[in-house]
Enzyme design. Structure first.
Site, PDB file in Angstrom:
ATOM      1  N   GLU A 251       0.833  -1.209   0.000  1.00 13.45           N
ATOM      2  CA  GLU A 251       0.000   0.000   0.000  1.00 13.45           C
ATOM      3  C   GLU A 251       0.866   1.257   0.000  1.00 13.45           C
ATOM      4  O   GLU A 251       0.556   2.248  -0.647  1.00 13.45           O
ATOM      5  CB  GLU A 251      -0.933  -0.031   1.216  1.00 13.45           C
ATOM      6  CG  GLU A 251      -1.973  -1.139   1.097  1.00 13.45           C
ATOM      7  CD  GLU A 251      -2.806  -1.289   2.360  1.00 13.45           C
ATOM      8  OE1 GLU A 251      -2.230  -1.665   3.404  1.00 13.45           O
ATOM      9  OE2 GLU A 251      -4.013  -1.013   2.315  1.00 13.45           O
TER      10      GLU A 251
ATOM     11  N   GLU B  34      -4.315  -9.373   4.121  1.00 12.96           N
ATOM     12  CA  GLU B  34      -5.179  -9.008   5.242  1.00 12.96           C
ATOM     13  C   GLU B  34      -6.295 -10.009   5.547  1.00 12.96           C
ATOM     14  O   GLU B  34      -6.541 -10.317   6.721  1.00 12.96           O
ATOM     15  CB  GLU B  34      -5.766  -7.599   5.032  1.00 12.96           C
ATOM     16  CG  GLU B  34      -4.764  -6.469   5.168  1.00 12.96           C
ATOM     17  CD  GLU B  34      -3.954  -6.187   3.914  1.00 12.96           C
ATOM     18  OE1 GLU B  34      -4.126  -6.933   2.922  1.00 12.96           O
ATOM     19  OE2 GLU B  34      -3.160  -5.240   3.910  1.00 12.96           O
TER      20      GLU B  34
END
Ligand SMILES: NC(=O)c1ccc[n+]([C@@H]2O[C@H](COP(=O)([O-])OP(=O)(O)OC[C@H]3O[C@@H](n4cnc5c(N)ncnc54)[C@H](O)[C@@H]3O)[C@@H](O)[C@H]2O)c1
Length: 673
Positions: free
Chosen positions: A497, A519
């Site tokens: 990210e 995640e």
């Protein structure tokens, strides 16, 4: 063949001394350079030492193959890449020679006289002395520019710490080269200015002294003091046991005596150490599994003194200017494997730390209280411990995240320091752009610190936490100067990210496991823009499975789908700096991430989410699909909100607990799967 990188070529490496540490130093080189065709020669004057060194190395590689660390053929090749010989002539084409013979000045002088005659005129001369300064070791050399100390730590093939200690005449270019070289071959080097004992041994040997003194004072027995010191500082074994294991009494006795005049008068060899060295016996420490008992009063008396000495020594070393808080903290963490001192002072409270140091100095004459500690305590602020570093390379800033123990994982400290550094880069008119990278060769950023995720208590708290770190990434994205992410290793979760918030991304070539958004394995969704930036960068079809099945892709695949601009062989940072310059000058254009809503194809690929939580997958799909219909800014806010909603599921608790207990390889037993 040769190792050619960072502007130098190394054809062969020589290690002089086949005693305790020489073969291990050689083994580390061989493990990391055999594939470049760089042989390692270990020279000793004693055939028995050569035989023992060779045997020890062979058995280490046999064990490494048995444990699956290396394949059998690889392990054999690594061992065969090493030659143990009494013939100095074999160093005639060695471009790098490191001496690990007796800790005696006359021996070291003699060895480098010999090397001067035998080795190429351009060869690097390094000494692995434990204490002695390069100015004295190399005083007879005319070309001191190529000479310095490189201090390894036990066991040298596995302990990642090395102190790189240039002398006053060492070529700064050589020091810079060696810092890059050692990082490349898997070490965590710190640059230390020349002073007796350098940065780490005054602490290692000083802690031993502080522990011995509690015994001499009658506060505890050897076994008790050993156990309490180990518990206080989170060490695997206490200082007495460590000295037994490494046979370190004579060298510490010598080191402590010298530090008396060279560092501060508190350092000295205590009487019981002198007696022990004379007797040649090991310390009487606890046997395997033996429980050592002590009262809370004994614990407090010993522990307070150990902490007082530890904090005082660490502050003295930093105040001397030979190192800095960030480097010393990392060195003690990874090299001596103990709780590092500045973080510990922050937890104890800097005021309380000063009290402990003052009490120690009162009881121990010659113990210095550093002015910086007094100032910090007066400020009432915790120490700032750098984990993100900026170094300017001309008009390009190189920003590096360095947390080697956790593969550069992101925590609040990292985000805060990145924010500060990038604000300064933005304001700095001399800087046209930056390279963002991670320390070492394994990871750019391994993800978010799991403890930080686990500490979120309510959905609102978690949402605010995401918005805060997203803010740092938004700032990087909108800095107005090109930021190129040099992905020196894997980038998972928050790492990817962060990379996606940069202007462009390049990566070390040939990474099989490179990028992933793992995640859902933890029962959460990405919270730093993954659900919004990935579809905008590579298109919804490609992002859809990556986000939902949490599987990693390789660097070649990342290039293919347009996530990164280039796979690089060779010096990644140099190439990244060129990218910054080319983007800055307009020579190269990298498409900006789309900030408007993006189209959602009428049919998205089927995704098998396997064992993962359906509830979390549902939340994830919502973040991706609803976010695509919004601007990037709105989408990021939505992502943060939905991240918060994960806290309402049982699966987040299960996922995080499973990860903390079993690591990433064991699947969580989600309720909703
Ligand atoms: N042992 C450790 O854990 C450690 C850690 C850091 C630094 N050091 C430093 O590394 C050096 C070596 O330490 P060690 O523990 O391996 O010592 P050691 O006594 O075990 O081995 C030294 C070796 O050097 C050889 N030698 C002596 N003169 C030589 C010469 N002229 N040419 C070639 N070989 C010669 C000896 O025969 C011996 O085998 C010392 O300076 C020590 O302070 C050791």
């Amino acid at each position: 063949m040769a190792f050619t990188m960072f502007g130098r070529t190394i054809r062969k490496i020589g290690v002089i001394g086949s005693g305790n540490i020489g073969p291990d130093i050689g083994l580390h080189f061989s493990q990391n350079l055999y594939s470049f065709g760089v042989p390692v020669v270990v020279v000793d004057i004693l055939q028995a030492a050569l035989d023992a060194g060779s045997k020890k190395t062979e058995s280490k590689m046999v064990k490494a193959a048995e444990r699956g660390i290396f394949k059998k053929e690889e392990a054999d090749t690594i061992f065969k890449n090493m030659l143990f010989t009494a013939d100095y002539g074999k160093l005639a084409d060695a471009d790098f020679v490191i001496e690990a013979a007796f800790e005696r000045m006359d021996v070291k002088h003699k060895i480098f006289d010999q090397c001067q005659v035998t080795c190429p005129k351009t060869a690097i001369f390094a000494s692995n002395s434990s204490h002695m300064v390069p100015e004295e070791i190399f005083q007879k050399r005319e070309d001191k520019g190529r000479c310095l100390v490189i201090h390894y730590f036990f066991p040298a093939e596995r302990n990642v710490l090395v102190e790189v200690v240039p002398g006053k005449d060492t070529d700064p270019g050589l020091t810079e080269y060696l810092m890059k070289f050692y990082e490349y071959i898997g070490k965590a080097p710190i640059k230390v200015k020349s002073r007796y004992g350098y940065a780490v041994d005054p602490i290692f040997e000083g802690l031993f002294l502080a522990t011995v003194l509690t015994v001499e004072k009658g506060l505890a027995s050897i076994k008790q003091a050993d156990a309490i010191a180990s518990k206080t500082l989170g060490m695997g074994v206490g200082p007495f046991t460590a000295h037994n294991l490494a046979g370190g009494n004579p060298i510490t006795q010598h080191g402590l005596s010298e530090m008396n005049t060279k560092i501060m008068p508190w350092y000295r060899s205590p009487k019981i150490l002198d007696d022990q060295v004379k007797s040649g016996k090991p310390w009487e420490t606890a046997g395997k599994g033996e429980v050592v008992e002590y009262s809370p009063e004994i614990y407090e008396a010993v522990s307070n003194r150990i902490m007082g000495a530890y904090f005082g020594m660490a502050c003295e070393i930093v105040e001397s200017g030979i190192t800095n808080i960030g480097d010393l903290e990392m060195a003690l963490d990874v090299g001596l494997v103990m709780v590092p001192p500045f973080g510990m002072m922050n937890r104890v409270g800097v005021k309380k730390a000063l009290e402990l140091v003052e009490a120690y100095a009162k009881e121990n004459s010659g113990f210095k209280i550093a002015e910086t500690l007094k100032k910090q305590a007066a400020l009432g602020q915790p120490w700032k411990i750098p984990v993100v570093f900026r170094e300017d390379k001309g008009d390009v800033a190189l920003v590096k995240i360095r947390r080697p123990k956790v593969l550069n994982a992101l925590n609040e400290n990292v985000f805060e320091q990145l924010r500060e550094i990038f604000i300064n880069i933005q304001k700095d008119p001399k800087i046209q752009g930056a390279v963002l990278t991670g320390f070492g060769t394994r990871a750019f950023v391994s993800g978010a610190d799991i403890g930080m995720l686990a500490s979120q208590k309510t959905p609102e708290e978690a949402e605010a936490f995401c918005l805060k770190s997203q803010g740092v990434l938004n700032m990087i994205e909108n800095l107005g100067k090109p930021i190129v992410c040099a992905m020196n290793g894997l980038a998972f979760g928050g790492g990817n990210e962060m990379a996606m918030a940069c202007t462009a991304r390049i990566a070390k070539k040939g990474q099989k496991i490179f990028v992933s958004q793992p995640e859902p394995r933890l029962g959460i969704i990405p919270g730093n823009g993954g659900t919004q930036r990935l579809p905008r960068l590579v298109g919804m079809e490609k992002a859809w499975p990556m986000l939902r099945n949490a599987n990693p892709i390789s660097s070649a695949q990342a290039k293919e789908i347009g996530l990164i601009q280039e796979e690089v062989e060779g010096d990644l940072i140099e190439v990244a700096i060129n990218w910054v310059k080319k983007i800055g000058s307009g020579e190269v254009r990298v498409p900006m991430i789309k900030k408007d809503p993006i189209p959602i194809p009428s049919k998205l690929p089927e995704v098998d989410i396997g064992h993962l939580s359906r509830k979390i997958d549902f939340l994830l799909q919502r973040a991706v699909l609803e976010g695509a219909k919004m601007t990037l800014e709105e989408g990021l806010k939505l992502e943060a909100k939905i991240f918060g909603e994960c806290l309402l599921t049982q699966d987040m608790k299960i996922g995080i607990e499973n990860f903390m207990k079993n690591g990433p390889r064991v699947n969580a037993n989600f309720v909703h799967n």
